[in-house]
Design a protein around this motif. Structure first.
Motif, mmCIF file in Angstrom:
data_model
loop_
_atom_site.group_PDB
_atom_site.id
_atom_site.type_symbol
_atom_site.label_atom_id
_atom_site.label_comp_id
_atom_site.label_asym_id
_atom_site.label_seq_id
_atom_site.Cartn_x
_atom_site.Cartn_y
_atom_site.Cartn_z
ATOM 1 N N THR A 233 23.872 2.765 -27.808
ATOM 2 C CA THR A 233 23.533 1.642 -26.931
ATOM 3 C C THR A 233 22.861 2.141 -25.661
ATOM 4 O OG1 THR A 233 25.369 0.323 -27.786
ATOM 5 C CG2 THR A 233 24.482 -0.280 -25.621
ATOM 6 N N GLU A 234 23.419 3.182 -25.053
ATOM 7 C CA GLU A 234 22.859 3.708 -23.808
ATOM 8 C C GLU A 234 21.469 4.296 -24.019
ATOM 9 O OE1 GLU A 234 23.804 7.320 -20.672
ATOM 10 O OE2 GLU A 234 25.475 6.083 -21.388
ATOM 11 N N LEU A 235 21.275 5.013 -25.103
ATOM 12 C CA LEU A 235 20.004 5.696 -25.338
ATOM 13 C C LEU A 235 18.974 4.794 -26.005
ATOM 14 C CD1 LEU A 235 21.338 9.167 -26.580
ATOM 15 C CD2 LEU A 235 20.636 8.523 -24.259
ATOM 16 N N GLY A 236 19.420 3.673 -26.550
ATOM 17 C CA GLY A 236 18.497 2.762 -27.211
ATOM 18 C C GLY A 236 17.885 3.342 -28.470
ATOM 19 N N ARG A 237 18.703 4.087 -29.216
ATOM 20 C CA ARG A 237 18.215 4.707 -30.435
ATOM 21 C C ARG A 237 19.371 4.875 -31.407
ATOM 22 N NH1 ARG A 237 17.094 10.922 -28.366
ATOM 23 N NH2 ARG A 237 17.374 11.535 -30.539
ATOM 24 N N GLU A 238 19.048 5.025 -32.657
ATOM 25 C CA GLU A 238 20.083 5.268 -33.658
ATOM 26 C C GLU A 238 20.659 6.665 -33.473
ATOM 27 O OE1 GLU A 238 20.643 5.351 -38.533
ATOM 28 O OE2 GLU A 238 18.651 5.085 -37.635
ATOM 29 N N ILE A 239 21.964 6.756 -33.635
ATOM 30 C CA ILE A 239 22.649 8.050 -33.578
ATOM 31 C C ILE A 239 23.339 8.252 -34.928
ATOM 32 C CG2 ILE A 239 24.338 9.485 -32.391
ATOM 33 C CD1 ILE A 239 22.015 8.837 -30.629
ATOM 34 N N PRO A 240 22.636 8.776 -35.914
ATOM 35 C CA PRO A 240 23.212 8.877 -37.262
ATOM 36 C C PRO A 240 24.293 9.952 -37.329
ATOM 37 C CG PRO A 240 21.116 10.019 -37.179
ATOM 38 C CD PRO A 240 21.265 9.329 -35.848
ATOM 39 N N PRO A 241 25.158 9.870 -38.320
ATOM 40 C CA PRO A 241 26.155 10.927 -38.509
ATOM 41 C C PRO A 241 25.489 12.301 -38.586
ATOM 42 C CG PRO A 241 26.652 9.073 -39.922
ATOM 43 C CD PRO A 241 25.308 8.796 -39.325
ATOM 44 N N GLY A 242 26.073 13.267 -37.891
ATOM 45 C CA GLY A 242 25.542 14.621 -37.849
ATOM 46 C C GLY A 242 24.678 14.900 -36.632
ATOM 47 N N TRP A 243 24.246 13.863 -35.905
ATOM 48 C CA TRP A 243 23.329 14.057 -34.775
ATOM 49 C C TRP A 243 23.947 14.917 -33.687
ATOM 50 C CZ3 TRP A 243 23.003 12.929 -29.532
ATOM 51 C CH2 TRP A 243 21.725 12.969 -28.966
ATOM 52 N N PHE A 244 25.241 14.816 -33.494
ATOM 53 C CA PHE A 244 25.921 15.633 -32.493
ATOM 54 C C PHE A 244 26.213 17.045 -33.001
ATOM 55 C CE2 PHE A 244 26.905 11.267 -31.350
ATOM 56 C CZ PHE A 244 26.677 11.257 -29.981
ATOM 57 N N GLY A 245 25.807 17.316 -34.231
ATOM 58 C CA GLY A 245 26.156 18.585 -34.846
ATOM 59 C C GLY A 245 27.540 18.558 -35.462
ATOM 60 N N GLU A 246 28.082 17.336 -35.621
ATOM 61 C CA GLU A 246 29.447 17.224 -36.128
ATOM 62 C C GLU A 246 29.491 17.357 -37.643
ATOM 63 O OE1 GLU A 246 28.320 12.731 -36.005
ATOM 64 O OE2 GLU A 246 27.635 14.640 -35.160
ATOM 65 N N ASN A 247 30.627 17.812 -38.124
ATOM 66 C CA ASN A 247 30.881 17.879 -39.559
ATOM 67 C C ASN A 247 31.457 16.588 -40.093
ATOM 68 O OD1 ASN A 247 31.862 21.025 -38.620
ATOM 69 N ND2 ASN A 247 30.252 20.805 -40.166
ATOM 70 N N LEU A 248 32.277 15.928 -39.271
ATOM 71 C CA LEU A 248 32.883 14.667 -39.673
ATOM 72 C C LEU A 248 32.613 13.607 -38.619
ATOM 73 C CD1 LEU A 248 36.454 15.826 -40.856
ATOM 74 C CD2 LEU A 248 34.337 15.718 -42.195
ATOM 75 N N ARG A 249 32.142 12.452 -39.053
ATOM 76 C CA ARG A 249 32.086 11.258 -38.201
ATOM 77 C C ARG A 249 33.241 10.378 -38.653
ATOM 78 N NH1 ARG A 249 27.716 8.359 -35.723
ATOM 79 N NH2 ARG A 249 26.864 10.434 -35.232
ATOM 80 N N THR A 250 34.177 10.108 -37.749
ATOM 81 C CA THR A 250 35.384 9.375 -38.113
ATOM 82 C C THR A 250 35.525 8.115 -37.279
ATOM 83 O OG1 THR A 250 36.762 10.627 -36.547
ATOM 84 C CG2 THR A 250 36.593 11.489 -38.799
ATOM 85 N N SER A 251 36.365 7.206 -37.734
ATOM 86 C CA SER A 251 36.655 5.992 -36.991
ATOM 87 C C SER A 251 38.130 5.669 -37.113
ATOM 88 C CB SER A 251 35.823 4.815 -37.521
ATOM 89 O OG SER A 251 36.103 4.569 -38.889
ATOM 90 N N GLY A 252 38.640 4.912 -36.132
ATOM 91 C CA GLY A 252 40.008 4.413 -36.209
ATOM 92 C C GLY A 252 41.058 5.280 -35.558
ATOM 93 N N VAL A 253 40.734 6.527 -35.239
ATOM 94 C CA VAL A 253 41.674 7.410 -34.547
ATOM 95 C C VAL A 253 40.930 8.087 -33.400
ATOM 96 C CG1 VAL A 253 43.239 7.831 -36.475
ATOM 97 C CG2 VAL A 253 41.205 9.246 -36.229
ATOM 98 N N ALA A 254 41.628 8.298 -32.291
ATOM 99 C CA ALA A 254 41.012 8.949 -31.137
ATOM 100 C C ALA A 254 40.668 10.386 -31.484
ATOM 101 C CB ALA A 254 41.962 8.915 -29.943
ATOM 102 N N VAL A 255 39.505 10.837 -31.027
ATOM 103 C CA VAL A 255 39.085 12.220 -31.264
ATOM 104 C C VAL A 255 39.139 13.003 -29.947
ATOM 105 C CG1 VAL A 255 37.249 13.731 -32.085
ATOM 106 C CG2 VAL A 255 37.651 11.561 -33.228
ATOM 107 N N THR A 256 38.281 12.654 -28.989
ATOM 108 C CA THR A 256 38.304 13.356 -27.708
ATOM 109 C C THR A 256 39.657 13.195 -27.028
ATOM 110 O OG1 THR A 256 35.925 12.970 -27.479
ATOM 111 C CG2 THR A 256 37.106 13.642 -25.512
ATOM 112 N N ASP A 257 40.311 12.078 -27.249
ATOM 113 C CA ASP A 257 41.618 11.843 -26.632
ATOM 114 C C ASP A 257 42.779 12.193 -27.565
ATOM 115 O OD1 ASP A 257 40.850 10.852 -23.996
ATOM 116 O OD2 ASP A 257 39.918 9.222 -25.118
ATOM 117 N N SER A 258 42.511 12.985 -28.593
ATOM 118 C CA SER A 258 43.595 13.466 -29.445
ATOM 119 C C SER A 258 44.329 14.604 -28.739
ATOM 120 C CB SER A 258 43.052 13.942 -30.792
ATOM 121 O OG SER A 258 42.084 14.961 -30.610
ATOM 122 N N VAL A 259 45.599 14.728 -29.025
ATOM 123 C CA VAL A 259 46.432 15.758 -28.406
ATOM 124 C C VAL A 259 46.200 17.098 -29.100
ATOM 125 C CG1 VAL A 259 48.811 16.493 -27.952
ATOM 126 C CG2 VAL A 259 48.159 14.083 -27.663
#
Length: 214
Positions: A74-100
């Protein structure tokens, strides 16, 4: 609490991201069909070119949250497809950065353990091609999380994610990145058999003032 593996991503091709366009990076990751084998150094078909700062047992799997990716889109005004951050897994439903830190996730039949934060670098900035990218990514602090592989196995998109264990010290990946929660980090350092990079980053927090702006 349960979540979902929305995509499993590995290196599509090494791309030139050096200042002179010569240095190569494996940051260009894209979704693949599974099931994908996962071992102690990560996913089959994936690799890190810069092994000094990426990869290894404590950074075997990088995970990014779909909700955080949508905010960036939304901020960048462009699609951010899975893998764009260099991530191996794109997940939903559980906190990632805020995981313990030290939490254990079951994804497919793989058991993963939360370790450290992603630290944005020049390679990431050149890949993103967005103004002031490292500063903006740092200020947002939605950095995703690295995991080590406790039990190897296989996983694929559509697999459920369940949280099997959460430590009581309360230190999140975001805390490690921002240099917050020093009391919790003291408790974290009392844990036995900490992954080396977790101990390194935790001790660095206690040596440094909290990060406000970068």
């Amino acid at each position: 609490m349960t979540g979902l593996v929305e995509a499993v991503c590995v290196v599509h091709a090494d791309v030139p991201v050096g200042r002179r366009g010569v240095e190569l990076s494996g940051i260009d990751k894209r979704p693949v069909q599974g099931p994908i084998d996962v071992h102690e150094l990560g996913l089959a078909g994936d690799h890190s070119r810069d092994t000094k700062f990426h990869g290894g047992i404590d950074q075997a799997v990088y995970v990014y949250d779909a909700a955080e990716a949508r905010r960036w889109a939304t901020e960048l005004g462009r699609e951010i497809p899975p893998g764009w951050f260099g991530e191996n897994l794109r997940t939903s439903g559980v906190a990632v950065t805020d995981s313990v830190v030290g939490s254990r996730w079951r994804a497919g039949n793989v058991l993963l353990e939360v370790t450290i934060s992603r630290k944005p670098c020049g390679t990431f900035a050149r890949w993103a091609a967005e103004p002031r990218w490292v500063r903006r990514f740092t200020e947002r602090a939605d950095v995703g999380a690295y995991f080590r592989v406790v039990e190897p196995g296989t996983l694929q998109s559509g697999d459920l994610v369940s949280i099997e264990y959460v430590p009581t010290h309360g230190v999140t990946v975001r805390d490690l990145f921002l240099g917050a929660n020093p009391r919790g980090i003291e408790l974290l350092l009392e844990q036995k058999n900490l992954p080396p990079k977790v101990e390194r980053d935790a001790r660095a927090v206690l040596r440094s003032p909290p990060r406000r702006d970068c």
